[in-house]
Motif scaffolding. Sequence first.
Motif, PDB file in Angstrom:
ATOM      1  N   ASN A  87       0.797  -1.235   0.000  1.00  0.00           N
ATOM      2  CA  ASN A  87       0.000   0.000   0.000  1.00  0.00           C
ATOM      3  C   ASN A  87       0.825   1.279   0.000  1.00  0.00           C
ATOM      4  O   ASN A  87       0.257   2.356  -0.211  1.00  0.00           O
ATOM      5  CB  ASN A  87      -0.931   0.004   1.217  1.00  0.00           C
ATOM      6  CG  ASN A  87      -1.950  -1.122   1.182  1.00  0.00           C
ATOM      7  OD1 ASN A  87      -2.663  -1.276   0.206  1.00  0.00           O
ATOM      8  ND2 ASN A  87      -2.000  -1.921   2.233  1.00  0.00           N
ATOM      9  N   LEU A  88       2.122   1.170   0.249  1.00  0.00           N
ATOM     10  CA  LEU A  88       2.969   2.367   0.289  1.00  0.00           C
ATOM     11  C   LEU A  88       4.157   2.260  -0.662  1.00  0.00           C
ATOM     12  O   LEU A  88       4.340   3.107  -1.536  1.00  0.00           O
ATOM     13  CB  LEU A  88       3.470   2.619   1.712  1.00  0.00           C
ATOM     14  CG  LEU A  88       4.436   3.792   1.883  1.00  0.00           C
ATOM     15  CD1 LEU A  88       3.747   5.106   1.521  1.00  0.00           C
ATOM     16  CD2 LEU A  88       4.990   3.836   3.302  1.00  0.00           C
ATOM     17  N   THR A  89       4.967   1.218  -0.489  1.00  0.00           N
ATOM     18  CA  THR A  89       6.176   1.100  -1.311  1.00  0.00           C
ATOM     19  C   THR A  89       5.843   0.923  -2.783  1.00  0.00           C
ATOM     20  O   THR A  89       6.495   1.512  -3.656  1.00  0.00           O
ATOM     21  CB  THR A  89       7.046  -0.077  -0.823  1.00  0.00           C
ATOM     22  OG1 THR A  89       7.322   0.084   0.576  1.00  0.00           O
ATOM     23  CG2 THR A  89       8.354  -0.133  -1.587  1.00  0.00           C
ATOM     24  N   LEU A  90       4.822   0.121  -3.078  1.00  0.00           N
ATOM     25  CA  LEU A  90       4.438  -0.094  -4.482  1.00  0.00           C
ATOM     26  C   LEU A  90       4.042   1.213  -5.163  1.00  0.00           C
ATOM     27  O   LEU A  90       4.597   1.554  -6.217  1.00  0.00           O
ATOM     28  CB  LEU A  90       3.316  -1.128  -4.545  1.00  0.00           C
ATOM     29  CG  LEU A  90       2.873  -1.649  -5.912  1.00  0.00           C
ATOM     30  CD1 LEU A  90       2.097  -2.957  -5.749  1.00  0.00           C
ATOM     31  CD2 LEU A  90       1.998  -0.654  -6.663  1.00  0.00           C
ATOM     32  N   PRO A  91       3.091   1.974  -4.614  1.00  0.00           N
ATOM     33  CA  PRO A  91       2.742   3.241  -5.289  1.00  0.00           C
ATOM     34  C   PRO A  91       3.885   4.246  -5.331  1.00  0.00           C
ATOM     35  O   PRO A  91       3.996   5.021  -6.284  1.00  0.00           O
ATOM     36  CB  PRO A  91       1.550   3.774  -4.483  1.00  0.00           C
ATOM     37  CG  PRO A  91       1.541   3.017  -3.213  1.00  0.00           C
ATOM     38  CD  PRO A  91       2.165   1.697  -3.492  1.00  0.00           C
ATOM     39  N   LEU A  92       4.745   4.241  -4.307  1.00  0.00           N
ATOM     40  CA  LEU A  92       5.894   5.142  -4.331  1.00  0.00           C
ATOM     41  C   LEU A  92       6.822   4.785  -5.477  1.00  0.00           C
ATOM     42  O   LEU A  92       7.220   5.652  -6.273  1.00  0.00           O
ATOM     43  CB  LEU A  92       6.645   5.069  -3.003  1.00  0.00           C
ATOM     44  CG  LEU A  92       7.998   5.801  -2.958  1.00  0.00           C
ATOM     45  CD1 LEU A  92       7.818   7.286  -3.216  1.00  0.00           C
ATOM     46  CD2 LEU A  92       8.704   5.564  -1.627  1.00  0.00           C
ATOM     47  N   ARG A  93       7.156   3.509  -5.577  1.00  0.00           N
ATOM     48  CA  ARG A  93       8.091   3.067  -6.621  1.00  0.00           C
ATOM     49  C   ARG A  93       7.510   3.312  -8.016  1.00  0.00           C
ATOM     50  O   ARG A  93       8.211   3.799  -8.923  1.00  0.00           O
ATOM     51  CB  ARG A  93       8.408   1.582  -6.419  1.00  0.00           C
ATOM     52  CG  ARG A  93       9.473   1.036  -7.362  1.00  0.00           C
ATOM     53  CD  ARG A  93       9.735  -0.426  -7.052  1.00  0.00           C
ATOM     54  NE  ARG A  93      10.322  -0.585  -5.728  1.00  0.00           N
ATOM     55  CZ  ARG A  93      10.015  -1.560  -4.868  1.00  0.00           C
ATOM     56  NH1 ARG A  93       9.095  -2.442  -5.186  1.00  0.00           N
ATOM     57  NH2 ARG A  93      10.623  -1.640  -3.708  1.00  0.00           N
ATOM     58  N   LEU A  94       6.234   3.019  -8.196  1.00  0.00           N
ATOM     59  CA  LEU A  94       5.616   3.222  -9.508  1.00  0.00           C
ATOM     60  C   LEU A  94       5.507   4.707  -9.835  1.00  0.00           C
ATOM     61  O   LEU A  94       5.754   5.123 -10.973  1.00  0.00           O
ATOM     62  CB  LEU A  94       4.236   2.561  -9.531  1.00  0.00           C
ATOM     63  CG  LEU A  94       3.484   2.585 -10.859  1.00  0.00           C
ATOM     64  CD1 LEU A  94       4.348   2.053 -11.995  1.00  0.00           C
ATOM     65  CD2 LEU A  94       2.192   1.773 -10.747  1.00  0.00           C
ATOM     66  N   SER A  95       5.183   5.515  -8.839  1.00  0.00           N
ATOM     67  CA  SER A  95       5.100   6.968  -9.056  1.00  0.00           C
ATOM     68  C   SER A  95       6.447   7.537  -9.463  1.00  0.00           C
ATOM     69  O   SER A  95       6.530   8.397 -10.354  1.00  0.00           O
ATOM     70  CB  SER A  95       4.600   7.665  -7.792  1.00  0.00           C
ATOM     71  OG  SER A  95       3.280   7.281  -7.484  1.00  0.00           O
ATOM     72  N   GLN A  96       7.506   7.089  -8.825  1.00  0.00           N
ATOM     73  CA  GLN A  96       8.840   7.560  -9.183  1.00  0.00           C
ATOM     74  C   GLN A  96       9.187   7.184 -10.619  1.00  0.00           C
ATOM     75  O   GLN A  96       9.737   7.989 -11.374  1.00  0.00           O
ATOM     76  CB  GLN A  96       9.870   6.983  -8.210  1.00  0.00           C
ATOM     77  CG  GLN A  96       9.762   7.544  -6.802  1.00  0.00           C
ATOM     78  CD  GLN A  96      10.616   6.791  -5.802  1.00  0.00           C
ATOM     79  OE1 GLN A  96      10.833   5.583  -5.929  1.00  0.00           O
ATOM     80  NE2 GLN A  96      11.105   7.503  -4.795  1.00  0.00           N
ATOM     81  N   SER A  97       8.851   5.958 -10.990  1.00  0.00           N
ATOM     82  CA  SER A  97       9.146   5.500 -12.347  1.00  0.00           C
ATOM     83  C   SER A  97       8.346   6.274 -13.380  1.00  0.00           C
ATOM     84  O   SER A  97       8.878   6.710 -14.412  1.00  0.00           O
ATOM     85  CB  SER A  97       8.841   3.997 -12.448  1.00  0.00           C
ATOM     86  OG  SER A  97       9.150   3.506 -13.730  1.00  0.00           O
ATOM     87  N   ILE A  98       7.057   6.487 -13.115  1.00  0.00           N
ATOM     88  CA  ILE A  98       6.211   7.225 -14.040  1.00  0.00           C
ATOM     89  C   ILE A  98       6.639   8.692 -14.123  1.00  0.00           C
ATOM     90  O   ILE A  98       6.641   9.301 -15.199  1.00  0.00           O
ATOM     91  CB  ILE A  98       4.739   7.124 -13.623  1.00  0.00           C
ATOM     92  CG1 ILE A  98       4.220   5.705 -13.852  1.00  0.00           C
ATOM     93  CG2 ILE A  98       3.886   8.133 -14.379  1.00  0.00           C
ATOM     94  CD1 ILE A  98       4.187   5.281 -15.293  1.00  0.00           C
ATOM     95  N   ALA A  99       7.018   9.266 -12.985  1.00  0.00           N
ATOM     96  CA  ALA A  99       7.462  10.659 -12.986  1.00  0.00           C
ATOM     97  C   ALA A  99       8.687  10.835 -13.877  1.00  0.00           C
ATOM     98  O   ALA A  99       8.791  11.819 -14.622  1.00  0.00           O
ATOM     99  CB  ALA A  99       7.762  11.118 -11.566  1.00  0.00           C
TER     100      ALA A  99
END
Length: 270
Positions: free
Chosen positions: A115-127
Amino acid sequence: MSFSIKGRTAIVTGAANGIGLAVARHFVRAGANVMMADSDEAALDREVAELSADSERVRMFAGDLRQKLAVANLVSATVDAFDGVDILVNAARQIGPTAPLDPDDTSVADLLEQNLTLPLRLSQSIARRFVKQAEGLSDDDDRIIGTIVNLSSIAGRRAHPELLGYGMANAALDQMTRSMAVALAPHRIRMNGVCVGSVLSNSLNLWLRDHGAARAAILGATPMGRIANASEVPDTVQYLASDASGFVTGQIIVIDGGRTLLDAGAVAAH
């Protein structure tokens, strides 16, 4: 400003069921290209088949996004299919109980990862992808180059010991949304959140089946006196993904029927 997302490309995680599926369906109807991502390949197959009339604008990615390679493959698959990406909706959520006094209970780490690390990692990659896509734009071009919307829960705003890990993860996700919004703003990337109360999903239906008195308790703690349908969330997500919210970033919109306005006691939040 326009609420339109027609022609834009969105990645929606958790798209096999619940709010993620509702958002994916809504975005397709709104004319967006949608990459539906989830670990449940069979469910994705069924949903994509139902959207066959819009098959040119719908793709699916099945994989465990907790793995770094899967995140990279998801971004690559989206770019290959649609020549870019404009919107990320982090809707994949995992709910589970925690035994607060049991040192051998690993649920906190597991729930933080999902719920936290997954969206953080994906957000960083998409950014990073957003920034790459913006290369070549003039310095005086102030158009937003990408938007990210995170789905969280009011469990992060209430104290529920039995949902310790889930509550911690959602509180941290809301803080991540605010902090990342500030970090991304100079790059013309917006990040916002939608914090939901009880929404009828597969997980909530299963939980209510095993906790017979919970439905009445939830209704009693909600001023509007009902549980929301998943279809009531996507309009807000679209607003945050569209130009209509062009000067909105780092904000968390709460959809809970007024529940967080009251002292709900020990009623479980989902």
